[in-house]
Scaffold this active site. Structure first.
Site, mmCIF file in Angstrom:
data_model
loop_
_atom_site.group_PDB
_atom_site.id
_atom_site.type_symbol
_atom_site.label_atom_id
_atom_site.label_comp_id
_atom_site.label_asym_id
_atom_site.label_seq_id
_atom_site.Cartn_x
_atom_site.Cartn_y
_atom_site.Cartn_z
ATOM 1 N N THR A 13 0.812 -1.226 0.000
ATOM 2 C CA THR A 13 0.000 0.000 0.000
ATOM 3 C C THR A 13 0.839 1.266 0.000
ATOM 4 O O THR A 13 0.480 2.253 -0.647
ATOM 5 C CB THR A 13 -0.925 0.002 1.244
ATOM 6 O OG1 THR A 13 -1.800 -1.110 1.136
ATOM 7 C CG2 THR A 13 -1.741 1.269 1.333
ATOM 8 N N ASP A 57 1.587 -6.399 -4.694
ATOM 9 C CA ASP A 57 0.747 -6.444 -3.495
ATOM 10 C C ASP A 57 1.252 -7.644 -2.714
ATOM 11 O O ASP A 57 1.479 -8.712 -3.292
ATOM 12 C CB ASP A 57 -0.719 -6.648 -3.917
ATOM 13 C CG ASP A 57 -1.681 -6.570 -2.741
ATOM 14 O OD1 ASP A 57 -1.501 -7.344 -1.781
ATOM 15 O OD2 ASP A 57 -2.601 -5.750 -2.785
ATOM 16 N N THR A 89 1.450 -4.898 4.048
ATOM 17 C CA THR A 89 1.247 -5.377 5.422
ATOM 18 C C THR A 89 0.677 -6.795 5.483
ATOM 19 O O THR A 89 0.873 -7.498 6.470
ATOM 20 C CB THR A 89 0.293 -4.436 6.188
ATOM 21 O OG1 THR A 89 -0.938 -4.350 5.467
ATOM 22 C CG2 THR A 89 0.887 -3.063 6.366
ATOM 23 N N GLN A 279 -4.355 -21.570 18.440
ATOM 24 C CA GLN A 279 -5.166 -20.597 17.692
ATOM 25 C C GLN A 279 -5.268 -19.274 18.457
ATOM 26 O O GLN A 279 -5.694 -18.264 17.892
ATOM 27 C CB GLN A 279 -6.578 -21.157 17.470
ATOM 28 C CG GLN A 279 -6.607 -22.378 16.577
ATOM 29 C CD GLN A 279 -7.978 -23.030 16.484
ATOM 30 O OE1 GLN A 279 -8.982 -22.462 16.899
ATOM 31 N NE2 GLN A 279 -8.027 -24.232 15.946
#
Ligand code: ASP
Length: 343
Positions: A13, A57, A89, A279
């Site tokens: 970005t 990207d 990111t 998780q």
């Protein structure tokens, strides 16, 4: 001597512009990016740059890009004091983790940054992130004159994080990254405040060794209520797969149903290396706490302790990429390589 910094622009970005026809953001070239940061001239550094051609990207990042990055850092290592990698990111934490393993005996800063808003936007966070990353890459320890940061790190907004401990936490906030199981390496406010006790230090002075082998035959298996035997067995028997990051509940727990246990046991017996990663974004695996976790330990599953998924996946790719056998990989997974987990 002025600090010599190499910027490697991969895309993301930070350097994107809006495509007039689709109105979506697309990567653009480095000259556009740097033209939007005139302040960079106020830093009295010797800055050179290279860019991925074309810039991407970071959703398109693959191990071949990590190989390219490691190779570029390796061949420019002696000429520069520090490296700033501009990166999207979305997969930044994977790239940071992979590079941390691939760059053995790193003694110079590799600071990865990007932004949530493109550099051309009025409220961009890109300018500040780039300037701060350059300052961190140039920073020397006032006591011994050595580089302040001697590892791969992610700089984003107010914090510097160890690369292989980081995770993208937010798709909206300027503070997009975090590390729940390891403190920040520095807090960025009016000044850059380094946390000396958290910084990676190795006292050998061995020359940088770039490992370029990566093996992509590693998968992530996410345990969830309703997972069927068919689904689990299918994933564990994908041809060519050598390693599995098993994403379990809480402290490393999984169903105790005989079919689950059998599938895991058979996979380990077949030579698959399985690492248990929780998780939960915070805390780690303690396979001996519950019967449900102990079952995995007895089946030969390795505890990932508090490692991130990004670091577990890339550590396995790196170890298999060295040409090690399953047994050797399993043995090496247990030990931290460069601060990626706490035992
Ligand atoms: N999709 C973008 C990328 O990862 C997002 C970003 O840079 O923030 O390249």
């Amino acid at each position: 001597m002025k600090p010599r910094i190499l910027i490697i622009y991969t895309g993301g970005t930070i350097g994107m512009i809006q495509d007039p026809s689709t109105r979506t953001l697309r990567p653009f070239d480095f000259s556009h990016l740097i033209d939007n940061v005139p302040k960079i001239k106020m830093l009295d550094y010797d800055i050179e740059h290279i860019q991925f051609n074309p810039p991407i990207d970071s959703s398109n990042v693959s191990p071949s890009h990590w190989q390219q990055l490691a190779w570029e850092i390796g061949r420019h290592y002696d000429k520069f004091d520090g490296f700033v990698v501009l990166h999207g990111t979305d997969t930044m934490a994977y790239t940071a983790s992979a590079l941390s393993f691939m760059l053995e005996h790193l003694h110079k800063p590799v600071i990865i940054t990007g932004s949530q808003l493109p550099i051309g936007e009025v409220r961009t966070d890109g300018e500040e992130n780039l300037i701060t990353a350059l300052q961190i890459a140039a920073e020397r320890d006032p006591v011994n004159g050595e580089p302040m940061v001697q590892e791969v790190a992610i700089l984003f907004e107010n914090y510097l994080w160890r690369g292989n401990r980081s995770t993208k936490m937010s798709a909206d906030n300027f503070n997009a990254f975090g590390s729940n199981n390891y403190p920040s390496l520095a807090k960025i406010g009016l000044s850059i405040h380094f946390h000396n006790e958290a910084l990676w230090r190795v006292h050998d002075k061995l020359p940088l060794r770039v490992h370029n082998g990566l093996d992509s035959n590693v998968i992530i298996v996410y345990v969830h209520p309703g997972m069927t035997e068919n689904v689990l067995r299918h994933q564990l028997s994908i041809p060519g797969v050598k390693g599995v990051v098993l994403k379990t509940y809480g402290a490393g727990n999984a169903p105790t149903a005989p079919w689950f246990n059998d599938a895991i046991r058979e996979a380990v017996a077949k030579g698959l290396v399985i690492i248990n990663v929780t998780q939960c974004p915070d805390g780690g695996v303690h396979q001996k706490r519950y019967f449900t976790g102990d079952m995995l330990a007895r089946a030969g599953v390795i505890s990932g302790h508090d490692i991130t998924t990004e670091a577990a996946l890339t550590k396995m790719m790196f170890l298999f990429g060295m040409g090690l056998s399953s047994k050797q990989v399993a043995h090496r997974l247990v030990h931290p390589i460069c601060g990626e987990m706490t035992i």
